[in-house]
Write a protein that holds these residues in place. Structure first.
Motif, PDB file in Angstrom:
ATOM      1  N   GLN A  21     -11.320 -13.700  -0.030  1.00 57.95           N
ATOM      2  CA  GLN A  21     -11.656 -12.551   1.312  1.00 57.95           C
ATOM      3  C   GLN A  21     -12.857 -12.900   2.060  1.00 57.95           C
ATOM      4  N   PRO A  71     -12.587 -25.077  -0.507  1.00 57.97           N
ATOM      5  CA  PRO A  71     -12.942 -24.177   0.653  1.00 57.97           C
ATOM      6  C   PRO A  71     -14.501 -23.981   0.613  1.00 57.97           C
ATOM      7  N   ASN A  72     -15.047 -24.105   1.615  1.00 56.39           N
ATOM      8  CA  ASN A  72     -16.669 -23.928   1.638  1.00 56.39           C
ATOM      9  C   ASN A  72     -16.846 -22.333   2.086  1.00 56.39           C
ATOM     10  N   MET A  73     -17.048 -21.523   1.424  1.00 55.42           N
ATOM     11  CA  MET A  73     -17.295 -20.058   1.754  1.00 55.42           C
ATOM     12  C   MET A  73     -18.612 -19.520   1.754  1.00 55.42           C
ATOM     13  N   LEU A  74     -19.360 -20.520   1.775  1.00 52.88           N
ATOM     14  CA  LEU A  74     -20.966 -20.174   1.861  1.00 52.88           C
ATOM     15  C   LEU A  74     -21.030 -19.398   3.585  1.00 52.88           C
ATOM     16  N   LEU A  75     -22.072 -18.451   3.265  1.00 55.71           N
ATOM     17  CA  LEU A  75     -22.182 -17.782   4.618  1.00 55.71           C
ATOM     18  C   LEU A  75     -23.715 -18.118   5.158  1.00 55.71           C
TER      19      LEU A  75
END
Lengths: 349, 135
Positions: free
Chosen positions: B10, B126-130
């Motif tokens: 998410q 996946p690169n989910m870094l914000l």
């Protein structure tokens, strides 16, 4: 040897806590301890290039797998038998996948998360591809940011050698609260206890910061110290459980860290009707022997002082240790099995 | 990234109320069979948002390049609603297993349905870094 030192430490300086360490090592810091300034400038993504990643993986293989199994045991996962039910788990700071692999071997569906792209691309992930239908799943994110998952999906959350990086010099509380907040959100209400093995500098207040942050989010957070079989180094685990107010009893072996131990936690969880700690048999037997050795040493010191002999140190016996020794003297004549069980209850009182 | 993982992912960027499900824009995927394990797939059923899984399968069908598809033939067809007793429906469990575990996204993007924030996927990760200002 290390345990004997600890018995002496407890006996001679239970309240100072520092004297023996200072005496033995002078001002030397133990090799495993990170300095705060190292941590403050640590960025896992910049630090772990491909060479360091391969080196880390090779150097830590055996110990990481042991640590991962111990961590999972605290989360009430059976690491010895094959009838462990499948649970959806997140491995925080999965690195090159050694800890995720340990979870997959226990029939868990594991998703690993890590900040380091090189660690996530390690060749090691290929080797574990076929352990479970979910093995090798991983993604990049920061533990100090809201974790990128839906609410209430995970049954289990564990971490091996990672969360100490949250407890850096500045902003630690905010980072830790971000993680405990994420845990509260992503775990199902009936989730297993959370276990986070970490290298915490005990004087840095990191444990207290975790406990305070966890409490605000409705968790009970305890420090559990365990030792790997045959290795002298202590390993710290943060153990978080939803609800409850009472911590497990402290263990006299780890009084210098104000911590409990895996055996004390196991008995406590059983009494509390909490998810059981699933220690493996060999490790439990080893821990019982270590407690027994510690108790015998304490008793010997006590008798030497009673006979008027002076110890190597000038510090007078602490009242706590003397009281423990007196109670241990009272059970000396008991039959072996009953005696061992009494030793544990005395050291965990 | 398998579709099981996608189903729990998410976007939690600051200000986003409903960052689920992420839209799959895959340029490269693969099919790789894993041994069917009934208890394993059954344990995932309470975790799954079924409508999001159906949507994911339809998005996967747009992918121009799914390596290993010749072995599968075509994507398994899932019923429009979860069967009443899924644990006893082995045919369904096998299809679900294939969809959840055997299809992986290798390259492409995941897009937040609310904010349009793009999360790249490379080498299956996946690169989910914000960014700091997105937290």
């Amino acid at each position: 040897m290390v345990l004997e030192e600890r018995a002496l430490q407890l006996y001679t300086a239970p309240f100072g806590g520092q004297s023996l360490q200072a005496f033995k090592y002078g001002s030397l810091t133990p090799a495993w301890a990170w300095k705060e300034e190292d941590r403050a400038s640590f960025d896992a993504d910049r630090y772990y290039d491909s060479e360091r990643t391969a080196g880390y993986t090779e150097h830590n293989r055996g110990s990481q797998e042991t640590l991962a199994r111990r961590t999972l045991q605290l989360c009430s996962v059976q690491t010895e038998s094959t009838d462990q039910e499948t649970l959806l788990a997140v491995d925080l700071g999965c690195g090159s996948g050694l800890s995720s692999k340990a979870g997959s071997q226990c029939h868990l569906a594991v998703i690993g998360v890590d900040l380091s792209s090189e660690m996530l691309r390690s060749d090691e992930w290929e080797a574990e591809k076929h352990l479970s239908p979910m093995s090798g799943e991983r993604l990049r994110c920061d533990l100090a940011q809201p974790l990128p998952f839906r609410s209430q999906v995970f049954d289990l959350c564990y971490s091996v050698s990672a969360v100490h990086y949250l407890a850096t010099a500045s902003g630690a509380e905010q980072r830790i609260r971000a993680l405990t907040g994420s845990l509260r959100r992503i775990l199902v209400p009936e989730a297993r206890p959370v276990a986070l093995q970490a290298y915490l500098t005990r004087s840095s207040g990191a444990v207290e910061a975790f406990q305070a942050a966890a409490r605000k989010d409705g968790w009970l957070c305890d420090l559990v110290v365990d030792q790997s079989h045959g290795r002298p180094a202590e390993r710290d685990y943060l153990y978080l459980r939803k609800g409850g107010t009472e911590l497990a009893p402290r263990c006299a072996l780890y009084s210098h860290a104000k911590a409990t131990c895996a055996l004390a936690l196991e008995a406590w969880a059983q009494r509390q009707k909490a998810p059981l700690v699933r220690l493996d048999g060999a490790h439990r037997a080893w821990l019982v022997r270590e407690h027994d050795r510690f108790a015998r040493r304490l008793l010997r010191l006590h008798k030497r002082v009673a006979d008027g002999a002076s110890l190597d140190h000038a510090a007078p016996p602490g009242t706590d240790a003397a009281a423990l020794a007196q109670r241990l003297a009272g059970i000396e004549e008991m039959e072996e099995e009953a005696r061992l069980s009494a030793v544990l209850s005395i050291l965990h009182s | 990234m398998r579709l099981m993982t996608h189903n729990v992912l998410q976007c939690n960027k600051k200000g986003v109320q409903n960052g689920f499900p992420l839209i799959i824009k895959a340029t490269s995927m693969k099919y790789e069979e894993t041994p069917f394990d009934k208890s394993f797939v059954s344990a995932m059923i309470p975790k799954i948002e079924y409508h999001a899984l159906l949507k994911a399968v339809s998005e996967v069908q747009q992918c121009p390049n799914i390596a290993g598809m010749d072995k599968l033939g075509s994507l398994p067809v899932l019923p429009l609603a979860m069967p009443a007793n899924p644990d006893e429906d082995e045919d369904f469990l096998r299809r679900l297993h294939t969809v959840l575990f055997d299809l992986s996204m290798l390259e492409g993007e995941l897009v937040c349905p609310e904010s349009g924030r793009v999360f790249p996927v490379n080498d299956g990760i996946p690169n989910m870094l914000l960014n700091d200002d997105e937290v």
